[in-house]
Design an enzyme around this catalytic site. Sequence first.
Site, PDB file in Angstrom:
ATOM      1  N   GLU A 146       7.072  10.209   1.403  1.00  0.00           N
ATOM      2  CA  GLU A 146       6.621  11.270   2.272  1.00  0.00           C
ATOM      3  C   GLU A 146       6.162  10.533   3.505  1.00  0.00           C
ATOM      4  OE1 GLU A 146       3.991  14.649   1.306  1.00  0.00           O
ATOM      5  OE2 GLU A 146       2.434  13.604   2.545  1.00  0.00           O
ATOM      6  N   ASP A 162      -2.874  25.023   4.605  1.00  0.00           N
ATOM      7  CA  ASP A 162      -4.572  25.219   4.580  1.00  0.00           C
ATOM      8  C   ASP A 162      -4.995  26.339   5.505  1.00  0.00           C
ATOM      9  OD1 ASP A 162      -4.487  22.811   2.822  1.00  0.00           O
ATOM     10  OD2 ASP A 162      -4.555  21.606   4.584  1.00  0.00           O
ATOM     11  N   PHE A 206     -10.147  12.135   0.261  1.00  0.00           N
ATOM     12  CA  PHE A 206      -9.073  12.791   0.083  1.00  0.00           C
ATOM     13  C   PHE A 206      -9.222  13.786  -1.481  1.00  0.00           C
ATOM     14  CE2 PHE A 206      -4.946  10.980   1.961  1.00  0.00           C
ATOM     15  CZ  PHE A 206      -5.467  10.978   3.013  1.00  0.00           C
ATOM     16  N   HIS A 254       7.847  10.244  -6.282  1.00  0.00           N
ATOM     17  CA  HIS A 254       7.437  10.683  -4.946  1.00  0.00           C
ATOM     18  C   HIS A 254       6.435   9.761  -4.370  1.00  0.00           C
ATOM     19  CE1 HIS A 254       7.957  13.153  -1.197  1.00  0.00           C
ATOM     20  NE2 HIS A 254       6.720  13.499  -1.301  1.00  0.00           N
ATOM     21  N   SER A 276      11.478   9.229  -3.693  1.00  0.00           N
ATOM     22  CA  SER A 276      11.538   9.863  -2.410  1.00  0.00           C
ATOM     23  C   SER A 276      10.161   9.477  -1.738  1.00  0.00           C
ATOM     24  CB  SER A 276      11.620  11.322  -2.452  1.00  0.00           C
ATOM     25  OG  SER A 276      10.643  11.882  -3.633  1.00  0.00           O
TER      26      SER A 276
END
Length: 294
Positions: A28, A120, A223, A273, A26
């Site tokens: 994103e 967040d 990140f 993913h 999958s």
Amino acid sequence: MSYTHARQVESLNQSLSEIASDINVSFEFFPPNSAEMETTLWNSIERLAPLKPSFVSVTYGAGSGTRDRTHDVIKRIQKETALVAAPHLTCIDAGREELIQIAKDYWDSGVRHIVALRGDLPDSSEKPSMYASDLVELLKSVADFDISVAAYPEGHPEAPNPQFDLLNLKRKVDAGANRAISQFFFDVESYLRFRDRCVTVGIDVEIIPGILPVTNYNTLKRFAGLTNVHVPSWMPKMYEGLDDDETTRRLVGANIAMEQVKVLSREGVKDFHFYTLNRAELTYAICHTLGIRP
């Protein structure tokens, strides 16, 4: 290369070629905020769609403006492709009634899969009124959505300890989540240990590893700092001296992700993913190696 090492590599590649038929992927994407990014996004979707992913998810930040952009991308994917589109939905910037309305709108427009997240906090000292487990419960009360939630193999940045975090994931699964997608990671052992710990507390859904092919090490460091992801000591060395050499950085990033995927598939992982960052090339190459082809 020693004989033993050569045999291990051979056996890894051999097992990968044999299990390819069982693997699901999958992807994103995130909503574009410029015309140029929009072109990149749709080129990537077009390139990756023939790989027949289980679903593609579309993120959004806090605020209804981004949510509208997410919805637009989802609607266009549904209209122009045969892909299953799954919007991210968070509960920190909307009340229960608004969330119920959003869920109904999604269901009425044919969306069946949602990635349910807390989101967040705009102010970290504030306590949220709803958590992801509450959102899962709310969505299930509206309709029988297929729901993915987030998992954190190395712990959520706000969790006081790993056990607290694990029990939080269990609450999301008990509320009706169908699967968990992990935060990206580079230490494969941490994912495998986490998967084992999930079993010990009775989490019985698939924990899909989130794979991030890294093209820019400096962005990754930022990140990783925000998301509590451990960057192994060997990683900076791999990107040393490549600040102005994007082509080699991409090859290095693809290679690291491919090694991860090979080891994980050897450990019985069947679903992956990919955090594409709206670019198709590396994800496409890794899927090709996995045997996922048009």
